[in-house]
Design an enzyme around this catalytic site. Structure first.
Site, short mmCIF file in Angstrom:
data_model
loop_
_atom_site.label_atom_id
_atom_site.label_comp_id
_atom_site.label_asym_id
_atom_site.label_seq_id
_atom_site.Cartn_x
_atom_site.Cartn_y
_atom_site.Cartn_z
N GLY A 151 2.39 5.31 2.23
CA GLY A 151 3.08 4.35 1.37
C GLY A 151 4.64 4.98 1.44
O GLY A 151 5.25 4.82 0.62
N GLY B 258 7.77 3.09 0.33
CA GLY B 258 8.01 2.37 -0.86
C GLY B 258 9.02 2.98 -1.87
O GLY B 258 9.65 3.87 -1.47
N GLN B 259 8.81 2.54 -3.06
CA GLN B 259 10.16 2.84 -4.22
C GLN B 259 9.85 4.51 -4.39
O GLN B 259 10.88 5.17 -4.33
CB GLN B 259 9.74 2.28 -5.45
N ASP C 206 3.39 4.43 7.23
CA ASP C 206 3.37 3.21 6.36
C ASP C 206 3.08 2.16 7.22
O ASP C 206 2.81 2.22 8.63
CB ASP C 206 4.78 2.92 5.91
N ASP D 21 -2.27 1.77 8.99
CA ASP D 21 -2.94 1.11 7.65
C ASP D 21 -3.88 2.02 7.29
O ASP D 21 -4.78 2.64 7.78
CB ASP D 21 -3.82 -0.20 8.17
N TYR E 162 -5.70 -4.35 -10.66
CA TYR E 162 -4.73 -2.92 -10.21
C TYR E 162 -5.16 -2.00 -11.05
O TYR E 162 -5.43 -0.93 -10.68
CB TYR E 162 -3.05 -3.18 -10.27
N LYS F 50 -6.86 1.49 -10.32
CA LYS F 50 -6.36 2.91 -10.81
C LYS F 50 -7.66 3.68 -11.69
O LYS F 50 -7.60 4.84 -11.21
CB LYS F 50 -5.24 2.80 -11.60
P1 NAD Z 1 5.64 0.31 -3.35
O1 NAD Z 1 4.97 -1.19 -3.33
O2 NAD Z 1 7.20 0.25 -3.70
O3 NAD Z 1 5.27 0.96 -1.93
C1 NAD Z 1 3.90 1.16 -1.63
C2 NAD Z 1 3.82 1.19 0.13
O4 NAD Z 1 2.70 1.21 0.24
C3 NAD Z 1 4.83 0.18 0.70
O5 NAD Z 1 5.78 0.79 1.47
C4 NAD Z 1 3.76 -0.72 1.44
O6 NAD Z 1 4.25 -1.08 2.58
C5 NAD Z 1 2.46 0.43 1.67
N1 NAD Z 1 1.39 0.03 2.05
C6 NAD Z 1 0.80 -1.10 1.29
N2 NAD Z 1 -0.37 -1.28 1.94
C7 NAD Z 1 -0.54 -0.18 2.74
C8 NAD Z 1 -1.64 -0.15 3.84
N3 NAD Z 1 -2.64 -0.87 3.79
N4 NAD Z 1 -1.45 1.07 4.66
C9 NAD Z 1 -0.48 1.60 4.69
N5 NAD Z 1 0.69 1.41 3.73
C10 NAD Z 1 0.64 0.65 2.76
O7 NAD Z 1 5.02 1.17 -4.45
P2 NAD Z 1 5.38 2.58 -4.88
O8 NAD Z 1 6.31 1.81 -6.31
O9 NAD Z 1 6.18 3.29 -4.39
O10 NAD Z 1 4.20 3.12 -5.64
C11 NAD Z 1 3.54 4.18 -5.07
C12 NAD Z 1 2.42 4.62 -5.70
O11 NAD Z 1 2.69 4.97 -7.30
C13 NAD Z 1 1.30 3.60 -5.86
O12 NAD Z 1 0.17 4.05 -5.70
C14 NAD Z 1 1.65 3.00 -7.25
O13 NAD Z 1 0.40 2.29 -7.82
C15 NAD Z 1 2.02 4.16 -8.12
N6 NAD Z 1 2.75 3.66 -9.09
C16 NAD Z 1 4.09 3.54 -9.15
C17 NAD Z 1 4.78 2.99 -10.24
C18 NAD Z 1 6.33 2.71 -10.30
O14 NAD Z 1 6.73 2.25 -11.32
N7 NAD Z 1 6.86 2.55 -9.25
C19 NAD Z 1 3.94 3.15 -11.43
C20 NAD Z 1 2.79 3.73 -11.66
C21 NAD Z 1 2.32 4.02 -10.48
C1 AKB Z 2 3.70 -1.80 -11.91
O1 AKB Z 2 4.32 -2.30 -12.80
O2 AKB Z 2 2.68 -2.24 -11.47
C2 AKB Z 2 3.85 -0.24 -11.90
C3 AKB Z 2 3.00 0.40 -12.67
C4 AKB Z 2 3.52 0.96 -14.00
O3 AKB Z 2 2.04 0.82 -12.24
N1 AKB Z 2 5.17 0.00 -11.88
#
Ligand code: NAD
Ligand code: AKB
Length: 314
Positions: free
Chosen positions: A8, A11-12, A34, A51, A140, A144
């Site tokens: 990932g 991602g963010q 990714d 993937d 989701y 989790k």
């Molecule tokens: P995001 O959506 O910005 O990034 C997720 C990345 O995963 C993307 O680049 C996407 O292309 C990649 N991805 C999706 N499916 C895939 C697959 N099958 N194979 C390979 N790559 C794949 O998410 P994020 O905000 O960076 O979150 C990362 C992790 O942190 C996640 O597990 C999310 O649940 C967790 N999380 C994030 C937040 C938040 O506020 N950003 C809060 C709680 C938990």
């Molecule tokens: C979402 O809103 O899905 C995420 C999280 C809190 O897991 N930022």
């Protein structure tokens, strides 16, 4: 020197975590994976397109790059997960199961993020305790909580050193967020930096726990650095910095941006937010490995607006 895989990576969180890990361990020590070619910011560093549901690809990547530690971030988030629940289950659970199985076989250490989405309608909404009712209302959240239990099982049964944080909503300026519910706050900052009106997809009074990305990255690295003996939680640690409602964030931004206006048009994401806590008790993380946030809302806002305005002007 550990050899690290981040899934990932585009991602963010992944895009900033990869940069932080490369700053610490060197560019070539961190492999970014990714679905699309990871952005390397001009750096000559290893990357893999693939993937996480493809076990052979993960196994080959770990063998080729001699991986010791995995930060497994690839996931669908809450709003996208409600649109595509089958895909959310498949990506979130199949990917994690492969990573844990390979960790067991290869002796890898693992970081895997959970979320405030594990809590649900029967969970206390204020100062939500570490140990409490966990009845997630979204697919989701179901993935989790299931993932937390899987991590705990692999730790207890096989001794896999897997560690996890229940991130709150994370706020950052470097990438556009991907399909979450707490994304409204980032959208509001982006609109404020452009001095454009913002239509909020959550109601004015919706209060959620939040954190600035530099604190989230530091928490992640500190948890991974902590001695195993200090960790009393092996499903996932509660974690927070502060909480605000949408209208409080709007008022906070209106103090800094003349004429900034916000209207509220809640959509289907309101139901997701309504089942999440307003404030979190993260005392276990503070006691076990010294967690404490450095950014409050005002410090985060100053930094966010400065960076977003630079981008608007560029
Ligand atoms: P995001 O959506 O910005 O990034 C997720 C990345 O995963 C993307 O680049 C996407 O292309 C990649 N991805 C999706 N499916 C895939 C697959 N099958 N194979 C390979 N790559 C794949 O998410 P994020 O905000 O960076 O979150 C990362 C992790 O942190 C996640 O597990 C999310 O649940 C967790 N999380 C994030 C937040 C938040 O506020 N950003 C809060 C709680 C938990
Ligand atoms: C979402 O809103 O899905 C995420 C999280 C809190 O897991 N930022």
């Amino acid at each position: 020197m550990p050899r690290i895989l981040v899934t990932g990576a585009n991602g963010q969180i992944g895009s900033e975590l990869v940069a932080a890990l490369r700053a610490r361990h060197g560019h070539r020590a961190v492999v970014a994976l990714d679905l699309e070619a990871p952005r390397q910011n001009g750096v000559d560093a290893p990357s893999v397109v693939g993937d996480v549901r493809d076990r052979a690809l993960l196994e080959d990547t770990m063998a080729t790059h001699d991986i010791d530690v995995v930060y497994h971030l690839a996931s669908l988030l809450s709003a996208t997960g409600e649109q595509h629940p089958n895909r959310a289950w498949d990506v979130n659970m199949t990917g994690l199961k492969h990573v844990l199985d390979l960790a067991k076989e290869r002796g890898l250490r693992v970081f895997w993020p959970s979320s405030i989405a594990v809590f649900g309608p029967s969970t206390p909404r204020t100062d939500t305790p570490q140990r409490t009712v966990l009845d997630p209302a979204t697919m989701y959240g179901v993935t989790k909580r299931s993932g937390e239990l899987l991590c705990q099982y692999y730790h207890r049964r096989y001794g896999v050193d897997v560690r996890s944080l229940r991130y709150p909503g994370l706020i950052s300026y470097q990438t556009v967020p991907g399909g979450g519910t707490t994304d409204y706050a980032i959208d509001m900052y982006r609109a404020a930096a452009r001095s454009e009106p913002y239509v909020c997809f959550l109601s004015a009074g919706t209060r959620l726990p939040m954190m600035y990305m530099p604190d989230a990255l530091r928490a992640t690295l500190d948890l991974m650095d902590a001695p195993a003996a200090a960790l009393s939680v092996r499903d996932s640690y509660n974690l927070t910095a502060f909480s605000f409602s949408a209208e409080e964030l709007a008022a906070h931004l209106q103090e800094r941006v003349d004429g900034f206006s916000v209207t509220y048009r809640p959509d289907e994401r309101q139901h997701i937010a309504d089942n999440w806590p307003a404030t979190i008790d993260d005392s276990a993380a503070r006691a076990d490995w010294g967690w404490a946030p450095r950014y409050d809302l005002a410090a985060m806002t100053d930094d966010m607006l400065a960076h977003l305005r630079d981008r608007v002007e560029a």
